[in-house]
Design a protein around this motif. Structure first.
Motif, mmCIF file in Angstrom:
data_model
loop_
_atom_site.group_PDB
_atom_site.id
_atom_site.type_symbol
_atom_site.label_atom_id
_atom_site.label_comp_id
_atom_site.label_asym_id
_atom_site.label_seq_id
_atom_site.Cartn_x
_atom_site.Cartn_y
_atom_site.Cartn_z
ATOM 1 N N ARG B 102 -5.154 -15.028 -12.333
ATOM 2 C CA ARG B 102 -5.271 -13.802 -11.539
ATOM 3 C C ARG B 102 -3.912 -13.152 -11.272
ATOM 4 N NH1 ARG B 102 -10.276 -13.618 -8.887
ATOM 5 N NH2 ARG B 102 -9.714 -11.440 -8.601
ATOM 6 N N PRO B 104 -1.323 -10.087 -11.840
ATOM 7 C CA PRO B 104 -1.422 -8.660 -12.201
ATOM 8 C C PRO B 104 -0.316 -8.202 -13.159
ATOM 9 C CG PRO B 104 -0.497 -8.871 -10.012
ATOM 10 C CD PRO B 104 -0.793 -10.269 -10.464
ATOM 11 N N GLU B 158 -2.797 -4.626 -9.420
ATOM 12 C CA GLU B 158 -2.166 -5.249 -8.264
ATOM 13 C C GLU B 158 -2.997 -5.086 -6.984
ATOM 14 O OE1 GLU B 158 1.707 -3.469 -8.115
ATOM 15 O OE2 GLU B 158 2.354 -4.393 -10.000
ATOM 16 N N PRO B 160 -5.430 -5.795 -4.136
ATOM 17 C CA PRO B 160 -5.931 -7.109 -3.697
ATOM 18 C C PRO B 160 -7.418 -7.306 -4.004
ATOM 19 C CG PRO B 160 -5.380 -5.679 -1.821
ATOM 20 C CD PRO B 160 -4.849 -5.013 -3.048
ATOM 21 N N LEU B 163 -6.646 -7.984 -8.648
ATOM 22 C CA LEU B 163 -5.745 -9.076 -9.056
ATOM 23 C C LEU B 163 -6.092 -9.643 -10.440
ATOM 24 C CD1 LEU B 163 -5.082 -10.897 -5.669
ATOM 25 C CD2 LEU B 163 -3.437 -9.617 -7.065
ATOM 26 N N CYS B 197 4.619 -4.727 -5.185
ATOM 27 C CA CYS B 197 3.691 -5.666 -5.818
ATOM 28 C C CYS B 197 3.569 -6.917 -4.943
ATOM 29 C CB CYS B 197 4.215 -6.040 -7.201
ATOM 30 S SG CYS B 197 3.274 -7.340 -7.994
ATOM 31 N N VAL B 199 1.657 -10.493 -4.784
ATOM 32 C CA VAL B 199 0.790 -11.505 -5.397
ATOM 33 C C VAL B 199 0.496 -12.508 -4.284
ATOM 34 C CG1 VAL B 199 0.566 -13.184 -7.270
ATOM 35 C CG2 VAL B 199 1.963 -11.134 -7.597
#
Lengths: 738, 391
Positions: B102, B104, B158, B160, B163, B197, B199
């Motif tokens: 997952r 991006p 990106e 949420p 992802l 970004c 993650v």
């Protein structure tokens, strides 16, 4: 929409030109596309680039088949094919020095513009001479034809960061372009419908080579040449050194000897005493060490089978005066041509200076005897103990068809050291001759040898062997300036001889039980006519000193004795003497001014023999062509592995000083291994193809092939990559620009 | 905004660079990349670009290039790369890993024929080989479409709610090496459009975790369902991103697809990449001639917008699909997807045309022939090969 096709060759900047044209319209707010046909963009390959220009948004992305304008960047691409599909309303813009009218037959009814962009690009140093980059220059011409202003052209160049001299070149093209609407009717050539048959996996005819003649892409082509190996070039005797070395490398020693005997009857002698200019010239010394050619020659003489001698078949008789290397060489070559030769020698034995002047530890007499007997086997008659003077020479000129004079250097240069102790002074030549005959001893003597030539070295080493307590060589220059062979100097030093440099003898006087040699120190000045520095006497008080000794040997050199020649005769090497009524008289060797080596004398005698044969037979032979010498820079040394030169076996030092046995014993073979063949295989074969096949192995196109034993290039497919040339170890293949 | 005449590769390189640079105040930008024709110019552009934070990591293969991107992304960096053809094939193991992790990552796929036989020209078989990977896939028709789609891809990937990594494809040479005018996005605007970004599952020293360990079947199935749900959210997230894009950049890029003249069309043609532009010219000219022809430019391939296709096609009787790709033993890959999308419309005939394979030159004439063929056809047959190269 306006569409433009650019035809050029990889490297000419066709794709960039497309972008330049597009940019000049883009800056005016037009919608544009610029693109190339990719994959074959190798330098020199024909390729196309395209431009689309429109006021509206351009939607299609296919290649252009029916352009409004066609631009050709390369003269060699101009053909009716470039106009196929092109609209007749547009322009054909050609890079060529020709006028547009010259294309009336090729493009009837078309609008044609021409400009010599290549010359402009070359004059502005754009690209290289062989591949000039013409795109920026062509932009100027195209701009003029398409109605782009100079300002817009310059803006486009600036946008792509092209500065001077591109701008000037473009501006000149803008001014120089010539435009014409050619008369006649446009020949509409329809776009051919190519229905190419593509072979399937199981089709029998698949795998046929494509008929794309890639040779047209080439800007250079490989060619083959024969160069003179530097060893051959350097051999004064004219030996085909490379060829005999190659034969030794193939263990064909008889063939090697046969090659040597073509030019020299004395391979065993030269294989021992030659200073070997071939080895000095050897390109291998640029990589590691030269090939040991001298010892290979000796090896060939020792291991090859000597051929059966011929017998004379001509009636003419020829007299050879003197039996040194020049006389023997002349006699041998003349006998091989079928003449009846008689040698006249003043001494008791044949061989001249090779017998009297070269000590046995360098040249054992039996080697000389063997090679002389082989010469005599050719029906050569020899009369020894017969000195020829001027009167006798004139008599002979009426008995014989031709005469050769090779009497060497009979006048000895000496020095006046006063008369007080004359008994202790001796000439080097005389000393060596007496030593050879066993008539000299030097037990416990202090010996001084004056001179720096080979005689000085031979005399000093001989004195050592005759029991001298000490041997000193005095020389007025330095060791580097000595004319003696450097190896002989080194061996003399090894054997304990002492060299005093920059010393000149003045006078000899009795001193104690022996004598004293008064000497003067020297210094080096400017080079004299010999090219060596002139020795200048020092005059300070301590410049003079006395050397105690028991014997002084003078080895100051010799000069030729011209009293044998008719009055007024002029001496020319290998040439006939003029102004005589009898047979023509030729001369050679040291007598005619050669450099004092055996090999030079052999070459001189050979040359005279050829001249005599030509004079007597009228056969001028075929003139030989001389190829350029293979310089080190044409040899690809990176393709050879470094290796050590094979050295001859030598007898131990402690045995040398008391014996006249030969010092060097030549190359010695190991069980199952021929050292000589291995050494010979170190030869680069400079400038001579030895069929190593690397060109065939490395050609990525497979266009190097052999036909009847000869290598050939298929130029229709050769792209001129040059790999064969860079992989040719010996400089035979070179690239010539098209 | 600066309108520039550049190649597709330069346009892509510029956009990746400004997007990476937009993350300079967060965790920067990482690019693991390995050159391959026709993508190399992108890598060269990025290598020469001076990032405030981040850099290009040169590697020995595409497999490692994606590994670097995964590392960069797991460290929280905006990660980008590009590849083509056999390079993508070599990268494949890590392509799947990046999606299943997952991460991006945004990758440019410059479409090139898979060899052998060796061929460097355009064919979509390389990126479509990865259709079953957990990646978003977008296909672009022009430099402007490419630039805009790359920016949208970062936004969606990106997000949420998503992802997932995203792949943006363009035609090798036809787009990548053609100089065309394009509005290159300026840094300032990109800074506004792309948030930092984030993650969320990035590796952190203050909160040690392991990812990618062994799972049981049920957990694996759950993992796949989560990815499917994320894919299903893409239309909504993409629509939001397009609205914001329009606000900032003043133009509105296509979303899932672009349906043109479809409402009253008797026949509709579907195409992707630069072929869609050439098709547009053909459709417009036939509309002017009074023919009821429509077209759909397919842009988002993963997730495949089945509903959008269904509604765009409506009751149209005939749909022709232009596929510059080939799945041996089946046919065109877009065709398969479209047939699935129209499974509830039995009155619509869908005919596949394989065209421009291996870089064949797709001319307006060929597209006219296809339109004629489609109009004359009453029943679909197996995919029709248009052997462009032999003309």
């Amino acid at each position: 929409m306006t569409e433009v096709t650019i035809c050029g060759r990889g490297g000419q900047g066709g794709v960039t030109l497309a972008k330049l044209i597009a940019t000049s319209y883009f800056l005016q707010g037009k919608d544009v596309q610029a693109f190339g046909v990719y994959a074959a963009e190798r330098s020199g390959a024909p390729l196309q680039a395209f431009v689309r220009i429109d006021d509206e948004e351009i939607t299609n992305h296919n290649q252009i088949k029916c352009p409004d304008h066609v631009i050709v960047l390369d003269r060699t691409l101009i053909s009716p094919g470039i106009a196929v599909g092109a609209k007749s309303s547009g322009w054909i813009v050609l890079n060529t020095p020709q006028a547009p009218e010259d294309f009336a037959e090729l493009f009837p009814g078309r609008q044609v513009a021409t400009v010599d962009a290549t010359s402009l690009a070359v004059s502005h140093k754009l690209g290289t001479r062989s591949v000039p980059i013409v795109n920026t220059t062509m932009l100027g011409a195209i701009g003029e034809v398409f109605g782009i202003t100079l300002e817009e052209i310059e803006a486009s160049l600036a946008e792509l960061r092209f500065g001077e001299p591109n701008v000037t070149s473009a501006r000149q093209a803008f001014q120089q372009v010539r435009k014409v609407k050619l008369s006649g009717h446009v020949t509409e050539i329809p776009t051919p419908q190519v229905r190419q048959k593509i072979a399937g996996l199981l089709d029998e005819d698949q795998g046929l080579p494509p008929k794309i003649k890639t040779g047209s892409w080439a800007t250079q082509q490989p060619e083959r040449r024969q160069l003179t190996p530097p060893c051959n070039d350097g051999c004064p005797a004219g030996n085909d050194v490379r060829a005999f070395v190659e034969a030794v490398g193939k263990k064909n020693y008889s063939r090697a000897l046969e090659i040597l005997l073509e030019t020299s009857p004395l391979p065993g002698v030269c294989g021992r005493v030659c200073p070997a200019p071939c080895m000095e010239a050897c390109n291998r010394s640029e990589l590691d060490e030269s090939v040991n050619i001298r010892d290979l020659e000796r090896y060939a003489a020792e291991h090859g089978e000597w051929p059966v001698a011929t017998t004379p078949w001509r009636s003419e008789r020829i007299a050879v005066i003197g039996s040194g290397p020049a006389g023997l060489s002349a006699a041998y070559q003349l006998a091989k041509q079928g003449y009846r030769v008689t040698i006249f020698e003043a001494g008791k034995q044949l061989g001249g200076v090779m017998r009297t002047g070269i000590p046995a530890y360098r040249l054992p007499p039996d080697i000389l005897d063997y090679e002389i007997s082989h010469i005599l086997d050719h029906g050569v008659e020899a009369i020894t103990g017969c000195k020829i003077d001027r009167k006798k020479l004139l008599e002979l000129s009426h008995e014989f068809a031709a005469l050769f004079v090779g009497t060497g250097l009979q006048n000895i240069r000496t020095a006046d050291l006063g008369t007080e102790a004359n008994d202790a002074v001796q000439e080097g030549i005389e000393f060596l001759d007496r030593a050879r005959l066993g008539e000299e001893r030097c037990d416990d003597e202090r010996v001084i040898v004056v001179g720096g030539g080979n005689t000085a070295m031979d005399a000093s080493r001989t004195a050592q062997r005759l029991g001298a307590k000490s041997v000193r060589v005095i020389y007025r220059r330095t060791r580097d300036d000595m004319p003696a062979i450097s190896e002989e100097i080194a061996e003399a030093l090894e054997e304990g001889v002492i060299i005093e440099e920059l010393v000149s003898p003045i006078r000899i006087t009795p001193m104690g039980s022996g004598v004293g040699l008064l000497c003067q120190r020297m210094r080096l000045g400017e080079p004299d006519e010999s090219g060596r520095p002139r020795p200048i006497p020092e005059t300070t008080d301590d410049a003079f000193f006395e050397m105690p000794c028991d014997r002084v040997i003078l080895a100051l050199g010799q000069s030729h004795d011209l009293s044998i020649l008719p009055e007024g005769a002029e001496l020319k090497d290998g040439d006939t003497l003029v102004g005589l009524f009898g047979a023509p008289i030729f001369s050679g060797g040291d007598f005619a001014g050669n450099d004092g080596t055996v090999s030079a004398a052999i070459g001189s005698g050979h040359k005279a023999a050829l001249h005599i044969h030509q004079t007597l037979s009228g056969d001028t032979g075929t003139p030989s062509t001389t190829n350029p010498v293979a310089e080190p820079n044409v040899i690809h040394m990176n393709l050879f592995n470094c290796s050590v030169q094979a050295k001859p076996v030598e007898i131990p030092m402690n045995k040398r000083r008391s014996s006249f046995a030969e010092t060097k014993l030549g190359l010695r073979d190991l069980p199952g291994v021929s050292q000589a063949a291995m050494e010979a295989q170190r030869c680069f074969n400079c400038g001579t193809c030895n069929s190593c096949n690397r060109c065939m192995d490395y050609c990525p196109e497979g266009i190097v092939y052999k036909e009847g034993g000869e290598y050939r290039f298929d130029y229709s497919y050769c792209k001129g990559c040059g790999l064969c040339s860079t992989q040719c170890p010996r400089g035979v293949i070179y690239m010539s620009e098209l | 905004m600066a309108r520039k005449l550049v190649s597709g590769n330069q346009a892509a390189g510029h956009t990746l660079a400004v997007a990476g640079e937009a993350n300079r105040e967060a965790r920067g930008c990482i690019c693991g990349a390995y050159p391959i024709t026709p993508q190399t110019e992108i890598i060269e552009f990025l290598r020469a670009y001076e990032f405030t934070k981040g850099r290009v990591v040169p590697v020995e293969s595409e497999h490692s290039a994606m590994a670097v991107c995964m590392g960069g992304s797991l460290a929280g960096a905006r990660s980008v790369t590009a590849s083509s053809s056999n390079g993508l094939a070599y990268m494949t193991e890590n392509v799947f890993a990046a999606g299943y992790y997952r991460l991006p990552i945004v990758m440019i796929a410059v479409n090139r024929t898979l060899g052998p036989p060796w061929n460097i020209w355009v064919d979509q078989g390389d990126s479509l080989m990865l259709r079953d990977a957990p990646w978003l896939q977008f296909y672009t028709e022009s430099h402007q479409d490419l630039v805009d789609t790359i920016l949208l891809a970062f936004r969606v990937a990106e997000d949420p709610r998503i992802l997932l990594p995203a792949m943006v494809a363009m035609d090798g040479f036809v787009t990548s090496h053609t100089q065309m005018g394009v509005d290159l996005p300026e840094q300032e605007l990109v800074d506004r459009f792309l948030p930092h970004c984030i993650v969320p599952h990035r590796l952190r020293s203050d909160h040690p975790t392991t990812i990618g360990g062994l799972t049981w079947p049920k957990e694996t199935e759950h993992h796949r369902i989560e990815i499917q749900r994320a894919m299903e959210r893409v239309p909504e997230v993409l629509a939001e991103a397009i609205s914001e894009f329009e606000e900032i950049f003043g133009r509105r890029p296509h979303g899932l697809l672009s349906a043109e003249h479809t409402e009253d069309a008797d026949v509709i043609l579907v195409a992707s990449n630069s072929m869609a532009r050439t098709l547009r010219g053909v459709v417009e000219s036939r509309r002017e001639a009074g023919e009821k022809i429509g077209m759909i430019k397919a842009k988002t391939f993963r997730p495949f917008p089945r509903e959008a296709f269904e509604s765009a096609v409506g009751k149209t009787a005939k749909v022709g699909v232009l596929d510059r790709n080939h799945s041996p033993g089946s046919g065109g890959i877009f065709w398969q997807e479209i047939v699935t999308s129209l499974r509830n419309q039995p009155d619509t005939m869908v005919q596949d045309y394989l065209v421009g394979l291996g870089g064949g030159d797709v001319t307006p004439e060929i597209l006219h022939e296809i339109v004629d063929d489609l109009i004359s056809r009453s029943k679909s047959v197996e995919p029709v090969w248009k052997e462009v190269a032999s003309r």
